[in-house]
Design an enzyme around this catalytic site. Structure first.
Site, PDB file in Angstrom:
ATOM      1  N   PRO A   1       0.795  -1.232   0.000  1.00 40.97           N
ATOM      2  CA  PRO A   1       0.000   0.000   0.000  1.00 40.97           C
ATOM      3  C   PRO A   1       0.827   1.281   0.000  1.00 40.97           C
ATOM      4  CG  PRO A   1       0.022  -0.976   2.178  1.00 40.97           C
ATOM      5  CD  PRO A   1       0.713  -1.946   1.284  1.00 40.97           C
TER       6      PRO A   1
ATOM      7  N   ASP B   1       3.951   2.423 -11.230  1.00 43.02           N
ATOM      8  CA  ASP B   1       2.747   3.239 -11.330  1.00 43.02           C
ATOM      9  C   ASP B   1       2.904   4.465 -10.454  1.00 43.02           C
ATOM     10  OD1 ASP B   1       1.663   1.367 -12.949  1.00 43.02           O
ATOM     11  OD2 ASP B   1       0.552   0.349 -11.362  1.00 43.02           O
TER      12      ASP B   1
ATOM     13  N   LYS C   1      -0.542   6.708 -14.014  1.00 48.48           N
ATOM     14  CA  LYS C   1      -1.801   7.027 -14.661  1.00 48.48           C
ATOM     15  C   LYS C   1      -2.686   7.747 -13.665  1.00 48.48           C
ATOM     16  CE  LYS C   1      -2.138   2.820 -15.658  1.00 48.48           C
ATOM     17  NZ  LYS C   1      -2.819   1.560 -15.937  1.00 48.48           N
TER      18      LYS C   1
ATOM     19  N   ALA D   1      -4.507  -3.067  -0.925  1.00 47.54           N
ATOM     20  CA  ALA D   1      -4.945  -1.913  -0.130  1.00 47.54           C
ATOM     21  C   ALA D   1      -6.019  -2.286   0.883  1.00 47.54           C
ATOM     22  CB  ALA D   1      -5.447  -0.814  -1.060  1.00 47.54           C
TER      23      ALA D   1
ATOM     24  N   MET E   1     -11.198   2.197  -5.901  1.00 46.42           N
ATOM     25  CA  MET E   1     -11.365   3.245  -6.921  1.00 46.42           C
ATOM     26  C   MET E   1     -12.694   3.971  -6.790  1.00 46.42           C
ATOM     27  SD  MET E   1      -9.737   1.051 -10.079  1.00 46.42           S
ATOM     28  CE  MET E   1     -10.678  -0.418  -9.706  1.00 46.42           C
TER      29      MET E   1
END
Ligand code: SAH
Length: 465
Positions: free
Chosen positions: A224, A247, A269, A331, A382
């Protein structure tokens, strides 16, 4: 630097006899140590006080005789009586190296702390001064080593004649061995079976013989975002990588655990700026591996959970590139730990669902209906910016408006923040969450967690549109 009074060496004992005098705990400890070797071990004592059946040794219950030492390679004396004294004399008369347990002055040699990954051994000695320190150092080194390092060392030994036959130049041979002992593909194969290891080592050898470097890609879970939630394997592979492709969600501190001179590529991203498309990332890792690079593809959490790993693996497979996957702390699990939430709980929650929060705006009703009716703990990924819509959608599909909700922003990191409330509280309006990724938990088990430090969702000031 001080000078050594002892000289560390690896002493051949195969096919020879090691004699231990004594029938107690100390004798057993030495027996445990020396039965790691292929020597035959003989324990001699008139009084056998403990059970020696756990070690592969011959136990003779009788007085010591000087002839017991004829042809012995090493002698340990763990007997403080007349047999011990006789054995010391006999060993000295025959010039056989002698260790008298706990009496350093009478020892010809000491036994180091050993890390045994046969044929690889690491011995740590303080010449008897600080056994506690040597044990601590041993634990640290153990943690650094792959569990398969012994298999790899054995493989290097088995390849020796082949390497000599195929590569003439010494420096080129060294480069081959460096590649062999660090290759994730070889490690994976060697851990499966010696035959698979040799096959992979041969492939590498043929490439080296004609001077091609074979690249590979490891998809690595970074966890995480806290450095100490990285696995030991992830850390090791980061150290071995030529390139780290990461990432945006992986914090710099974690990326920096890689080799200092490794190239770092951020294919971040972040919402809004799509610097690399997924197709571009696929092409990038294939190209780097084809250039012969060892690529660490570092992803937040676990690579197989909402990590687009499926697409990257498909691209690697299609290109015939060797790859491996290293799991990481996802996570949701970090969020569960932060809030001491048992995501499965007897009689309360029979399961734990990791799901995307996306689709709240889509006509993806099946997804929401299934989640609303599961009765399990939901961990939604998300979903931070659409949290209110997610809650409304779950209620709309039949979830109770009173279901406990817990949200952790920046889970597993020092600066995390927590929120708690109910589905209806969350559905009532958008919360101004701090920057950072978030996990939304929904379900009865959430109430069993420790959310004492959490802000109340209902008490939040709502965004004014
Ligand atoms: N593979 C990752 C998930 C990547 S998808 C994993 O297994 O964790 C990105 C989403 O993961 C974010 O939108 C957020 O929901 C979640 N996430 C990643 N890191 C997080 C963190 N430190 N705290 C809370 N949520 C996190």
């Amino acid at each position: 630097m001080g000078q050594l009074n002892t000289f560390p060496l690896s002493y051949k004992v195969r096919g020879q006899r090691i004699v231990i005098i004594g029938g107690g705990e100390e004798a057993l400890n030495k027996a445990r140590l020396v039965t790691k070797t292929t020597a035959s071990v003989v324990i001699i004592s008139r009084h056998v006080e403990i059970d020696f059946s756990s070690v592969e040794a011959v136990v003779l219950v009788r007085p010591f005789e000087a002839a017991d030492l004829d042809g012995a390679a090493l002698v340990f004396v763990a007997d403080h009586g007349p047999d011990g004294d006789a054995a010391k004399l006999a060993a000295r008369a025959r010039n056989i190296p002698l260790n008298v347990v706990d009496i350093p002055d009478e020892c010809d040699f000491y036994t180091p702390s050993i890390i045994d990954r046969a044929p690889l051994t690491i011995a740590i000695s303080s010449e008897g001064d600080a056994p506690v320190l040597t044990r601590l150092i041993r634990a640290r080194i153990e943690a650094m080593l792959s569990p398969h390092v012994g298999a790899i060392a054995g493989l290097a030994g088995r390849m020796r004649h082949r390497v000599e036959a195929l590569i003439g130049d010494n420096a080129a041979r060294r480069r081959y061995y460096e590649a062999l002992v660090q290759s994730p593909a070889v490690e994976t194969a060697a851990s499966r079976s010696p035959v698979a290891g040799v096959f992979e080592a041969e492939t590498l050898l043929e490439a080296h013989a004609i001077n091609i470097k074979i690249g590979s890609v490891a998809l690595i879970g970074a966890g995480p975002g806290a450095e100490d939630l990285l696995t030991l394997r992830a850390q090791r592979l980061l150290q071995e990588a030529d390139v780290i492709v990461h990432d945006q969600l992986v914090p710099a501190a974690v990326v920096q655990m890689g080799r200092r001179d490794a190239e770092q590529i951020d294919v971040g991203k972040a919402k809004g700026h799509h610097s690399f498309s997924q197709a571009q990332i696929n092409t990038l890792i294939v190209r780097l591996a084809r250039e012969g690079k060892t690529v660490a593809r570092l992803k937040s959490g676990d690579p197989m959970v909402f990590g687009r790993a499926g697409e990257e693996i498909a691209a690697l497979r299609k290109a015939g590139i060797a790859y491996s996957v290293v799991p990481g702390v996802s996570a949701a699990l970090a969020a569960a730990a932060d809030t001491v939430t048992p995501v499965t709980l007897r009689k309360v929650s029979s399961g734990f669902v990791m799901a995307t929060a996306h689709g709240a705006d889509d006509a993806d009703l099946v997804h929401w209906a299934a989640l609303a009716q599961s009765g399990m703990t939901l961990a939604l990924y998300m979903g931070k910016s659409i949290a209110d819509a997610v809650a409304a959608r779950l209620i709309g599909q039949g979830a109770s408006a009173n279901l406990p909700v817990g949200i952790v922003v920046n889970a597993g990191r020092a600066y995390r923040s927590m929120y708690r409330g109910t589905l209806s509280g969350l559905a009532n309006g958008a919360v101004e969450f701090p920057a950072g990724p978030a996990i939304i938990f929904v379900g009865e088990a959430v109430a069993a967690g420790d959310w004492a430090d959490a802000a109340e969702l209902a008490a939040q000031s709502f965004k004014v549109a």
